[in-house]
Motif scaffolding. Structure first.
Motif, PDB file in Angstrom:
ATOM      1  N   UNK A 148      -1.628   3.882  -4.197  1.00 23.52           N
ATOM      2  CA  UNK A 148      -2.625   2.223  -4.563  1.00 23.52           C
ATOM      3  C   UNK A 148      -2.226   1.738  -2.943  1.00 23.52           C
ATOM      4  N   UNK A 149      -3.625   1.538  -3.398  1.00 26.04           N
ATOM      5  CA  UNK A 149      -4.343   0.964  -2.149  1.00 26.04           C
ATOM      6  C   UNK A 149      -4.675  -0.494  -2.240  1.00 26.04           C
ATOM      7  N   UNK A 150      -5.275  -1.168  -1.537  1.00 20.61           N
ATOM      8  CA  UNK A 150      -5.415  -2.515  -1.504  1.00 20.61           C
ATOM      9  C   UNK A 150      -6.869  -2.783  -2.101  1.00 20.61           C
ATOM     10  N   UNK A 182       1.397  -0.978  -0.241  1.00 20.01           N
ATOM     11  CA  UNK A 182      -0.168  -0.257   0.200  1.00 20.01           C
ATOM     12  C   UNK A 182       0.920   0.972   0.261  1.00 20.01           C
ATOM     13  N   UNK A 183       0.389   1.730  -0.789  1.00 19.02           N
ATOM     14  CA  UNK A 183       0.911   3.418  -1.087  1.00 19.02           C
ATOM     15  C   UNK A 183       2.655   3.526  -2.053  1.00 19.02           C
ATOM     16  N   UNK A 225      -2.416  -8.839 -13.285  1.00 25.34           N
ATOM     17  CA  UNK A 225      -2.497  -8.791 -12.193  1.00 25.34           C
ATOM     18  C   UNK A 225      -2.381  -7.745 -11.403  1.00 25.34           C
ATOM     19  N   UNK A 226      -2.716  -6.778 -10.677  1.00 24.77           N
ATOM     20  CA  UNK A 226      -2.033  -5.751  -9.445  1.00 24.77           C
ATOM     21  C   UNK A 226      -2.296  -6.447  -8.332  1.00 24.77           C
TER      22      UNK A 226
END
Length: 132
Positions: free
Chosen positions: A90-92, A14-15, A127-128
Motif C-alpha cells: 500500500x501507498x499513501x 506504507x508497504x 476508510x483506508x
C-alpha cells in the motif's frame, strides 16, 4: 432495503497490507450473477473504480486500474453475497474510502475499463489510510 457493507479498513504504514470484505446485506443477491467492483474516493476527488470482475456466469475476468495492478486482488467469497479485496504494498496515494458494489451482468466491468454509472448501489464504505 439491502445494501453493501464494507469492512476491514484501517491505518497501515506504507508497504503494508489490508484485506477488505464486502457483504451484500439485507437482500437476496447472488453475486455470481453480477459484475462486482471496488471503488474508492479520496477527499476532494471523484469516486473512481479500482478493480472489477465480470459475473461468474460471464467468465469472471477482471480489470484493474494501472495503479492497482500487481498489488490488489479481487475475489469472490464462498458465500454468494461476499466479495474481498486484498491490498498489498500500500501507498499513501491509496488513502481513500473504499466501496464495493455490483452491476448487472454484462455491464459496468469491461476489458478496457470500469463504467461507474452502471453501478448504483453504494454502502457506507470503509476508510483506508496509508501513512507513516
Amino acid at each position: 432495503q439491502g445494501q453493501f457493507v464494507e469492512s476491514g479498513g484501517g491505518l497501515v504504514q506504507p508497504g503494508g497490507s489490508l484485506s477488505l470484505s464486502c457483504e451484500a446485506s439485507g437482500f437476496t443477491l447472488d453475486l455470481d450473477y453480477y459484475a462486482i467492483g471496488w471503488f474508492r474516493q479520496a477527499p476532494g476527488k471523484e469516486r473512481e473504480g479500482v478493480v472489477c470482475m465480470y459475473s461468474r456466469v460471464s467468465g469472471g475476468a477482471t480489470y484493474y486500474i494501472d495503479s492497482a495492478k500487481g498489488r490488489f486482488t479481487i475475489t469472490r467469497g464462498n458465500a454468494k453475497n461476499t466479495v474481498f479485496l486484498q491490498m498489498n504494498s500500500l501507498k499513501p496515494e491509496d488513502t481513500a474510502v473504499y466501496y464495493c458494489t455490483a452491476a448487472d451482468s454484462g455491464h459496468g466491468c469491461y476489458s478496457h475499463g470500469i463504467n461507474k454509472y452502471d453501478f448504483d448501489s453504494w454502502g457506507q464504505g470503509t476508510q483506508v489510510t496509508v501513512s507513516s
